[in-house]
Design a protein around this motif. Structure first.
Motif, PDB file in Angstrom:
ATOM      1  N   ALA A  43      -6.733   1.878  -1.374  1.00  0.00           N
ATOM      2  CA  ALA A  43      -6.790   0.939  -0.246  1.00  0.00           C
ATOM      3  C   ALA A  43      -7.925   1.291   0.703  1.00  0.00           C
ATOM      4  O   ALA A  43      -8.649   0.419   1.196  1.00  0.00           O
ATOM      5  CB  ALA A  43      -5.454   0.933   0.503  1.00  0.00           C
ATOM      6  N   TYR A 101      -5.271  -3.536   5.770  1.00  0.00           N
ATOM      7  CA  TYR A 101      -4.967  -2.319   4.997  1.00  0.00           C
ATOM      8  C   TYR A 101      -4.834  -1.110   5.917  1.00  0.00           C
ATOM      9  O   TYR A 101      -3.990  -0.227   5.680  1.00  0.00           O
ATOM     10  CB  TYR A 101      -6.053  -2.070   3.953  1.00  0.00           C
ATOM     11  N   VAL A 124       0.873  -1.188   0.000  1.00  0.00           N
ATOM     12  CA  VAL A 124       0.000   0.000   0.000  1.00  0.00           C
ATOM     13  C   VAL A 124       0.904   1.230   0.000  1.00  0.00           C
ATOM     14  O   VAL A 124       1.654   1.451   0.963  1.00  0.00           O
ATOM     15  CB  VAL A 124      -0.931   0.006   1.235  1.00  0.00           C
TER      16      VAL A 124
END
Length: 741
Positions: A632, A714, A581
């Protein structure tokens, strides 16, 4: 493993659980029943033995009292007192006779019935083989000092009397008497002198007097011989022949009867009663230097001989008291037969020393063999009966005492029992019955052995194999060795055989299903490998087209991780953890407004953004800049919205709100509906964990517990956190971010 019923087959060495006692409860119960039956049999035998001991003890007590009463009755009877008074010399021998001390002072010797009754009641008659009898007794007289009585009977033919004035006693039936005492010998000859029969006695026999003369050993009496003054004697002859039935007379009463035998062959019972004067007794009575003692201390050393002679000088005499084969008169040994084995009677004259005590013992009976352990067991058994010590529960030795009065003084009679014989007798009986008890226990053991080999052993084998099957078909234990399990050898036509057959069929079905499942799983793996190969090739090309700086690069990367999961080389958690990410800046207020405005395009309606507290904002008015990646965060919010949409009631809204501080900013997503259990508020973010709700989600979709795990993963990669909490009317998820200046 233990060898089973078939010695050629053994349980395979598989991983099986250790069975607890519960698995063998029925077997323990069955064995316990046999053990209880054996214990009950032994306990019943012990209880019966204890009851028999109490009964035997009570019976012995009654028998002891009965023996005591019987012994005292025998001692109080003239025959018993005769034996007691003459206990010192009755055992010296039968012949020659010694005068006995009678239980009464004198005998009415002039009356045949009274004299015979006196000696018969006293039991002093000595019996001879030819049927003759004689009682030699001593009597007390205050004037003569004492007499010796001779009362008896013998068999003789027709009596020949002495003619009056005859000097030859040998011409008649006569009695010759000899007395030895205190170093002197006295002899008398007493011929029979008939007396006329009168009244009812006529025709019933003869009777007459025995006139006593001093025997000088010559055939003729001296010219001046006179009868002894104190010598008295009588002779009575029965009128019935010895060998003829009553009512048939001999020649004397039935002359001329051809069927009557001659007189010489007609032997009749002849009774006699004689009183002998003893000068020594008279002299002792009038001596002043020595006080007379009665009974005489030398009574046992006196000797009397009585001979009954037929007319003439024929030998042997009709009767001789010294003839062999005489039987002893009554003795204390006869009284001892009334005692039980082991019992003891002690008789002592009052005032006499211990040395003069007479002890009688019961006749010992050879005890039957008994087991020593049974005798100890019977001795150990307690008794609850009269005469038993309450402290020790053991029987006390029974005792008794009585007083016997006799003409010569009083005697103390002490009785002592012997309860040990009760236990020995009971042990002998129990020893014989113990064989039956042993046979019963052997039958119980044989029945248990049959059940053990024919039933319990097969049940054990079936139980162990069933446990092995159950254990190896559980998740995590199924492997290629499951096929090694086999129970078909236990099949049979009985109940266990049918049960084993059913288990064998079920196990075979499981084996077939396992093989099919293994084939299907292998086919699926092959298919997924083929699909993954077809997907992986275009993804490699897309990775070239979309470089690391392109937003689509991360989606291609996520698809590659998913293919690795299909291959089985990575888990879903590892695939998500491997995703990257990028760091970014994001206006959280604008992002939430955009999500609320466009959520219906994703199939989630009624999403409302309410704004919120934006204190400490920097930059543009109303902007809240946080550290987050737009793509994300879009995945995170989408997972939460779909989860909220699944559980909210129809027609209710999902609200989004924003709050910010100097360092952080938080976005809250709230939906109405059922709350989450407190113990699941933290665990729902773990992979594979979902909150079970009633009713199920409105969408009917299956929850695998993966969306919230992706959201937390995430958020962690973006440096933020996510948490869930229950509200008054539903559930709220709060996303917290680091705020950027």
């Amino acid at each position: 493993m233990k060898r089973l019923l078939n010695p050629k087959l053994e349980l395979p060495r598989l991983e099986v659980p250790r069975l607890g006692l519960a698995a063998f409860r029925q077997r323990i119960l069955l064995r316990g029943v046999f053990v209880l039956l054996a214990v009950a049999t032994v306990a019943l035998s012990v209880v019966v033995l204890k009851d028999e001991k109490e009964r035997a003890w009570q019976a012995y007590q009654h028998g002891f009292v009965r023996s005591q009463a019987e012994v005292m009755a025998r001692l109080r009877h003239p025959s018993g007192r005769l034996a007691l008074l003459n206990a010192g010399h009755l055992g010296q021998g039968v012949t020659p006779l010694a005068p006995l001390l009678l239980p009464y002072a004198a005998i009415d010797f002039d009356d045949p019935q009274k004299s015979q009754q006196a000696v018969e009641m006293a039991g002093c008659s000595v019996q001879y083989p030819d049927g003759a009898s004689l009682c030699a007794a001593i009597g007390n007289n205050p004037y003569a000092g004492g007499f010796i009585y001779l009362v008896g009977s013998f068999f003789a033919g027709e009596l020949t009397p002495r003619e009056r004035g005859s000097r030859e006693p040998a011409q008649a039936h006569r009695a010759r008497i000899t007395l030895d005492m205190r170093g002197s010998t006295y002899r008398w000859i007493a011929p029979y002198e008939a007396m006329p029969q009168q009244g009812s006695r006529a025709g019933n026999g003869e009777h007459g007097r025995l006139t006593g003369f001093v025997d000088n050993g010559t055939p003729q009496l001296e010219a001046r011989a006179r009868p002894v003054r104190d010598f008295r004697g009588w002779l009575w002859q029965n009128g019935h022949c010895r060998d003829l039935p009553p009512g048939v007379q001999g020649n004397a009463g039935n002359a001329g009867n051809d069927k009557t035998p001659p007189a010489a062959d007609c032997l009749r019972r002849t009774h006699y009663s004689i009183r002998l004067p003893v000068e020594l007794f008279r002299e002792a009575l009038f001596r002043r230097d020595v006080r007379p003692v009665w009974p005489p201390e030398d009574l046992g050393s006196m000797r009397v001989r009585v001979e009954m002679l037929a007319p003439g000088d024929t030998e042997p005499p009709l009767f001789d008291s010294n003839a062999p084969g005489a039987q002893l008169a009554a003795s204390l040994n006869d009284i001892s037969r009334s005692l039980l084995p082991g019992e003891r009677v002690q008789i002592r004259k009052v005032g006499a020393d211990e040395a003069s005590t007479i002890t009688l013992k019961g006749v010992d009976v050879q005890a039957a063999p008994s087991a020593p352990w049974l005798l100890r067991l019977i001795s150990w058994l307690p008794l609850h009966a009269a005469g038993v010590s309450a402290a020790t529960m053991t029987p006390a030795v029974p005792t008794g005492q009585d007083i016997l009065d006799t003409p010569t003084g009083n005697y103390t009679v002490s009785f002592t029992g012997h309860p040990r014989d009760v236990e020995q007798g009971l042990a002998a009986v129990a020893t014989r019955l113990s064989w039956y008890l042993g046979a019963m226990l052997a039958a119980i053991a044989l029945a248990w052995l049959i059940v053990e080999l024919g039933l319990i052993r097969r049940v054990t084998a079936l139980t162990r194999r069933a446990a092995a099957v159950s254990y190896n078909v559980q998740d995590g234990h199924v492997g290629p060795r499951l096929g090694d399990l086999e129970v078909s050898d236990l099949r049979g036509s009985d109940e266990l055989g049918i049960l084993a057959g059913g288990l064998a069929d079920l196990l075979q079905r499981v084996k077939d299903d396992l093989q099919r499942e293994q084939l299907r799983a292998q086919q699926e793996r092959d298919m997924w490998h083929a699909v993954g190969h077809e997907i992986m090739s275009p993804l490699q090309s897309l990775m070239v087209l979309y470089g690391p700086d392109d937003p689509g690069h991360r989606y291609v990367q996520r698809m590659q991780q998913a293919v690795h999961v299909l291959y089985g080389t990575a888990s879903p958690a590892e695939a998500l953890q491997a995703a990257t990410v990028p760091e970014g800046r994001l206006d959280l207020d604008a992002f939430l407004s955009h999500v609320a405005a466009n959520a219906h395009y994703a199939g989630i309606a009624d999403v409302v953004y309410e704004g919120g507290n934006k204190s400490g904002s920097a930059g543009a008015a109303g902007a809240v800049i946080v550290r987050a990646d737009e793509f994300a965060l879009e995945d995170v919010v989408t997972h939460i919205l779909r989860n909220a949409d699944s559980y909210r009631p129809a027609g209710t809204a999902i609200t989004l709100s924003l709050s910010a501080s100097e360092s952080t900013a938080s976005a809250t997503l709230h939906n109405q509906g059922a709350t989450i259990a407190e113990d699941l508020l933290e665990r729902i973010f773990e992979l594979g964990v979902s909150a079970p709700q009633e009713p199920s989600a409105a969408s009917g979709a299956e929850h695998r517990g993966q969306g919230l795990f992706v959201a937390r993963t995430y958020m962690a990669k973006m440096g933020g956190t996510i948490r869930a909490h229950n509200t008054r009317d539903g559930v709220a998820f709060t996303l917290t971010f680091q705020r950027l200046g």
